[in-house]
Write a protein that holds these residues in place. Structure first.
Motif, PDB file in Angstrom:
ATOM      1  N   MET A 106      66.986  93.720 -13.905  1.00 39.22           N
ATOM      2  CA  MET A 106      67.686  95.012 -13.992  1.00 39.22           C
ATOM      3  C   MET A 106      68.999  94.875 -14.756  1.00 39.22           C
ATOM      4  SD  MET A 106      67.389  96.844 -10.316  1.00 39.22           S
ATOM      5  CE  MET A 106      66.191  96.138  -9.223  1.00 39.22           C
ATOM      6  N   LEU A 107      69.749  93.818 -14.463  1.00 35.81           N
ATOM      7  CA  LEU A 107      71.050  93.641 -15.101  1.00 35.81           C
ATOM      8  C   LEU A 107      70.919  93.332 -16.593  1.00 35.81           C
ATOM      9  CD1 LEU A 107      72.818  91.775 -12.201  1.00 35.81           C
ATOM     10  CD2 LEU A 107      73.444  94.022 -13.114  1.00 35.81           C
ATOM     11  N   VAL A 108      69.950  92.516 -16.957  1.00 35.35           N
ATOM     12  CA  VAL A 108      69.740  92.231 -18.379  1.00 35.35           C
ATOM     13  C   VAL A 108      69.247  93.484 -19.103  1.00 35.35           C
ATOM     14  CG1 VAL A 108      68.367  90.890 -20.025  1.00 35.35           C
ATOM     15  CG2 VAL A 108      69.381  89.763 -18.046  1.00 35.35           C
ATOM     16  N   THR A 109      68.366  94.240 -18.467  1.00 31.07           N
ATOM     17  CA  THR A 109      67.884  95.488 -19.054  1.00 31.07           C
ATOM     18  C   THR A 109      69.023  96.491 -19.214  1.00 31.07           C
ATOM     19  OG1 THR A 109      65.703  95.127 -18.074  1.00 31.07           O
ATOM     20  CG2 THR A 109      66.194  97.357 -18.846  1.00 31.07           C
ATOM     21  N   SER A 110      69.914  96.547 -18.223  1.00 30.14           N
ATOM     22  CA  SER A 110      71.052  97.469 -18.329  1.00 30.14           C
ATOM     23  C   SER A 110      71.953  97.079 -19.503  1.00 30.14           C
ATOM     24  CB  SER A 110      71.850  97.537 -17.022  1.00 30.14           C
ATOM     25  OG  SER A 110      72.689  96.420 -16.869  1.00 30.14           O
ATOM     26  N   MET A 111      72.117  95.783 -19.737  1.00 29.90           N
ATOM     27  CA  MET A 111      72.937  95.340 -20.872  1.00 29.90           C
ATOM     28  C   MET A 111      72.224  95.636 -22.191  1.00 29.90           C
ATOM     29  SD  MET A 111      75.771  94.315 -21.937  1.00 29.90           S
ATOM     30  CE  MET A 111      76.650  93.710 -20.518  1.00 29.90           C
ATOM     31  N   LEU A 112      70.927  95.512 -22.214  1.00 31.77           N
ATOM     32  CA  LEU A 112      70.166  95.878 -23.408  1.00 31.77           C
ATOM     33  C   LEU A 112      70.343  97.370 -23.710  1.00 31.77           C
ATOM     34  CD1 LEU A 112      68.119  95.197 -25.651  1.00 31.77           C
ATOM     35  CD2 LEU A 112      66.311  95.637 -23.995  1.00 31.77           C
ATOM     36  N   LEU A 113      70.250  98.201 -22.685  1.00 29.52           N
ATOM     37  CA  LEU A 113      70.469  99.639 -22.869  1.00 29.52           C
ATOM     38  C   LEU A 113      71.892  99.922 -23.336  1.00 29.52           C
ATOM     39  CD1 LEU A 113      68.672 101.183 -19.764  1.00 29.52           C
ATOM     40  CD2 LEU A 113      67.956 101.297 -22.147  1.00 29.52           C
ATOM     41  N   PHE A 114      72.860  99.219 -22.762  1.00 29.17           N
ATOM     42  CA  PHE A 114      74.246  99.412 -23.175  1.00 29.17           C
ATOM     43  C   PHE A 114      74.436  99.013 -24.636  1.00 29.17           C
ATOM     44  CE2 PHE A 114      78.831  98.149 -23.157  1.00 29.17           C
ATOM     45  CZ  PHE A 114      79.340  99.422 -23.014  1.00 29.17           C
ATOM     46  N   THR A 115      73.745  97.967 -25.062  1.00 28.41           N
ATOM     47  CA  THR A 115      73.807  97.559 -26.468  1.00 28.41           C
ATOM     48  C   THR A 115      73.319  98.687 -27.370  1.00 28.41           C
ATOM     49  OG1 THR A 115      73.454  95.252 -25.837  1.00 28.41           O
ATOM     50  CG2 THR A 115      72.999  95.829 -28.135  1.00 28.41           C
ATOM     51  N   VAL A 116      72.204  99.296 -27.003  1.00 28.35           N
ATOM     52  CA  VAL A 116      71.669 100.429 -27.775  1.00 28.35           C
ATOM     53  C   VAL A 116      72.678 101.574 -27.777  1.00 28.35           C
ATOM     54  CG1 VAL A 116      69.848 102.188 -27.832  1.00 28.35           C
ATOM     55  CG2 VAL A 116      69.271  99.789 -27.391  1.00 28.35           C
ATOM     56  N   ILE A 117      73.242 101.881 -26.616  1.00 27.06           N
ATOM     57  CA  ILE A 117      74.212 102.974 -26.498  1.00 27.06           C
ATOM     58  C   ILE A 117      75.432 102.708 -27.368  1.00 27.06           C
ATOM     59  CG2 ILE A 117      75.818 104.092 -24.887  1.00 27.06           C
ATOM     60  CD1 ILE A 117      73.579 103.617 -22.708  1.00 27.06           C
ATOM     61  N   VAL A 118      75.934 101.484 -27.362  1.00 26.85           N
ATOM     62  CA  VAL A 118      77.109 101.145 -28.178  1.00 26.85           C
ATOM     63  C   VAL A 118      76.796 101.296 -29.662  1.00 26.85           C
ATOM     64  CG1 VAL A 118      78.619  99.245 -28.911  1.00 26.85           C
ATOM     65  CG2 VAL A 118      78.208  99.654 -26.473  1.00 26.85           C
ATOM     66  N   PHE A 119      75.654 100.796 -30.089  1.00 25.59           N
ATOM     67  CA  PHE A 119      75.302 100.906 -31.504  1.00 25.59           C
ATOM     68  C   PHE A 119      75.120 102.357 -31.925  1.00 25.59           C
ATOM     69  CE2 PHE A 119      74.923  96.402 -31.442  1.00 25.59           C
ATOM     70  CZ  PHE A 119      75.000  95.994 -32.766  1.00 25.59           C
ATOM     71  N   LEU A 120      74.512 103.158 -31.069  1.00 26.80           N
ATOM     72  CA  LEU A 120      74.352 104.581 -31.390  1.00 26.80           C
ATOM     73  C   LEU A 120      75.702 105.293 -31.428  1.00 26.80           C
ATOM     74  CD1 LEU A 120      71.210 105.491 -29.235  1.00 26.80           C
ATOM     75  CD2 LEU A 120      71.323 105.271 -31.731  1.00 26.80           C
ATOM     76  N   ALA A 121      76.560 104.996 -30.478  1.00 25.00           N
ATOM     77  CA  ALA A 121      77.849 105.684 -30.382  1.00 25.00           C
ATOM     78  C   ALA A 121      78.826 105.270 -31.477  1.00 25.00           C
ATOM     79  CB  ALA A 121      78.471 105.431 -29.015  1.00 25.00           C
ATOM     80  N   THR A 122      78.698 104.056 -31.957  1.00 23.08           N
ATOM     81  CA  THR A 122      79.634 103.582 -32.974  1.00 23.08           C
ATOM     82  C   THR A 122      79.104 103.750 -34.390  1.00 23.08           C
ATOM     83  OG1 THR A 122      78.830 101.297 -32.737  1.00 23.08           O
ATOM     84  CG2 THR A 122      80.755 101.946 -31.404  1.00 23.08           C
ATOM     85  N   ALA A 123      77.967 104.420 -34.497  1.00 21.03           N
ATOM     86  CA  ALA A 123      77.435 104.716 -35.832  1.00 21.03           C
ATOM     87  C   ALA A 123      78.394 105.661 -36.550  1.00 21.03           C
ATOM     88  CB  ALA A 123      76.052 105.337 -35.713  1.00 21.03           C
ATOM     89  N   ARG A 124      78.353 105.655 -37.842  1.00 21.11           N
ATOM     90  CA  ARG A 124      79.230 106.498 -38.656  1.00 21.11           C
ATOM     91  C   ARG A 124      79.157 107.957 -38.203  1.00 21.11           C
ATOM     92  NH1 ARG A 124      80.923 106.044 -44.590  1.00 21.11           N
ATOM     93  NH2 ARG A 124      80.915 103.884 -43.975  1.00 21.11           N
ATOM     94  N   GLY A 125      80.329 108.539 -38.001  1.00 20.91           N
ATOM     95  CA  GLY A 125      80.411 109.959 -37.674  1.00 20.91           C
ATOM     96  C   GLY A 125      80.361 110.267 -36.182  1.00 20.91           C
ATOM     97  N   SER A 126      80.356 109.251 -35.328  1.00 14.14           N
ATOM     98  CA  SER A 126      80.308 109.523 -33.892  1.00 14.14           C
ATOM     99  C   SER A 126      81.671 109.979 -33.377  1.00 14.14           C
ATOM    100  CB  SER A 126      79.885 108.264 -33.124  1.00 14.14           C
ATOM    101  OG  SER A 126      78.555 107.941 -33.442  1.00 14.14           O
ATOM    102  N   GLU A 127      81.618 110.830 -32.351  1.00 12.46           N
ATOM    103  CA  GLU A 127      82.846 111.344 -31.709  1.00 12.46           C
ATOM    104  C   GLU A 127      83.517 110.220 -30.927  1.00 12.46           C
ATOM    105  OE1 GLU A 127      83.874 114.162 -27.887  1.00 12.46           O
ATOM    106  OE2 GLU A 127      81.878 114.200 -28.738  1.00 12.46           O
ATOM    107  N   ARG A 128      84.841 110.118 -31.075  1.00 11.79           N
ATOM    108  CA  ARG A 128      85.604 109.096 -30.355  1.00 11.79           C
ATOM    109  C   ARG A 128      86.940 109.685 -29.957  1.00 11.79           C
ATOM    110  NH1 ARG A 128      89.018 104.236 -31.142  1.00 11.79           N
ATOM    111  NH2 ARG A 128      89.813 105.013 -33.102  1.00 11.79           N
ATOM    112  N   VAL A 129      87.420 109.296 -28.795  1.00 12.99           N
ATOM    113  CA  VAL A 129      88.721 109.745 -28.319  1.00 12.99           C
ATOM    114  C   VAL A 129      89.761 108.720 -28.765  1.00 12.99           C
ATOM    115  CG1 VAL A 129      90.113 110.187 -26.266  1.00 12.99           C
ATOM    116  CG2 VAL A 129      87.721 110.907 -26.333  1.00 12.99           C
ATOM    117  N   ALA A 130      90.881 109.181 -29.298  1.00 11.46           N
ATOM    118  CA  ALA A 130      91.938 108.261 -29.725  1.00 11.46           C
ATOM    119  C   ALA A 130      92.604 107.651 -28.495  1.00 11.46           C
ATOM    120  CB  ALA A 130      92.975 109.010 -30.562  1.00 11.46           C
ATOM    121  N   ILE A 131      92.881 106.350 -28.594  1.00  4.35           N
ATOM    122  CA  ILE A 131      93.553 105.678 -27.470  1.00  4.35           C
ATOM    123  C   ILE A 131      94.969 105.280 -27.840  1.00  4.35           C
ATOM    124  CG2 ILE A 131      91.543 104.854 -26.260  1.00  4.35           C
ATOM    125  CD1 ILE A 131      91.776 102.220 -27.750  1.00  4.35           C
TER     126      ILE A 131
END
Length: 131
Positions: A106-131
């Motif tokens: 479960m934990l390795v699968t969750s990290m795999l999903l998080f990897t997909v989520i990070v790559f999708l979210a950091t693709a060009r043009g994704s919404e991001r909040v300034a920090i």
């Protein structure tokens, strides 16, 4: 409504409290049998969940949809199953090996999903909040 970011952050700080408390107990008793459990609570519970929560806070669009909910569910269930089974294993008590293996999957699968989520979210043009 479920806020993936808030829930990861809350579980992260609760894990830090649990991990630190276990560390204090081990030190006070000079019994470091559970040092691996202590490390896992701090790494998988505190560090990982806090980072997940902060990522979802910075990329709010990444927290929408079913994928972050599956990530959250697998992370939390895997963590909650791994910690007691790992503890029982190191205390040399009877434990359910399939539960230990399932939690790790479960934990390795969750990290795999998080990897997909990070790559999708950091693709060009994704919404991001300034920090």
């Amino acid at each position: 409504m479920l806020s993936v970011s808030n829930n990861f952050l809350r579980l992260g700080v609760l894990s830090a409290l649990a991990g630190m408390s276990l560390g204090v107990w081990m030190g006070a008793n000079e019994d470091f049998t559970l040092r691996t459990v202590h490390a896992h609570i701090n790494l998988l519970g505190f560090a990982s969940m806090m980072l997940f929560g902060l990522f979802y806070r910075v990329f709010p669009s990444a927290a929408r949809g079913w994928l972050p909910l599956v990530h959250f569910t697998l992370s939390v269930l895997g963590f909650l199953i791994l910690m007691p089974t790992l503890t029982l294993m190191f205390l040399q008590k009877p434990f359910f090996l399939p539960a230990l293996i399932a939690s790790e999957i479960m934990l390795v699968t969750s990290m795999l999903l998080f990897t997909v989520i990070v790559f999708l979210a950091t693709a060009r043009g994704s919404e991001r909040v300034a920090i």
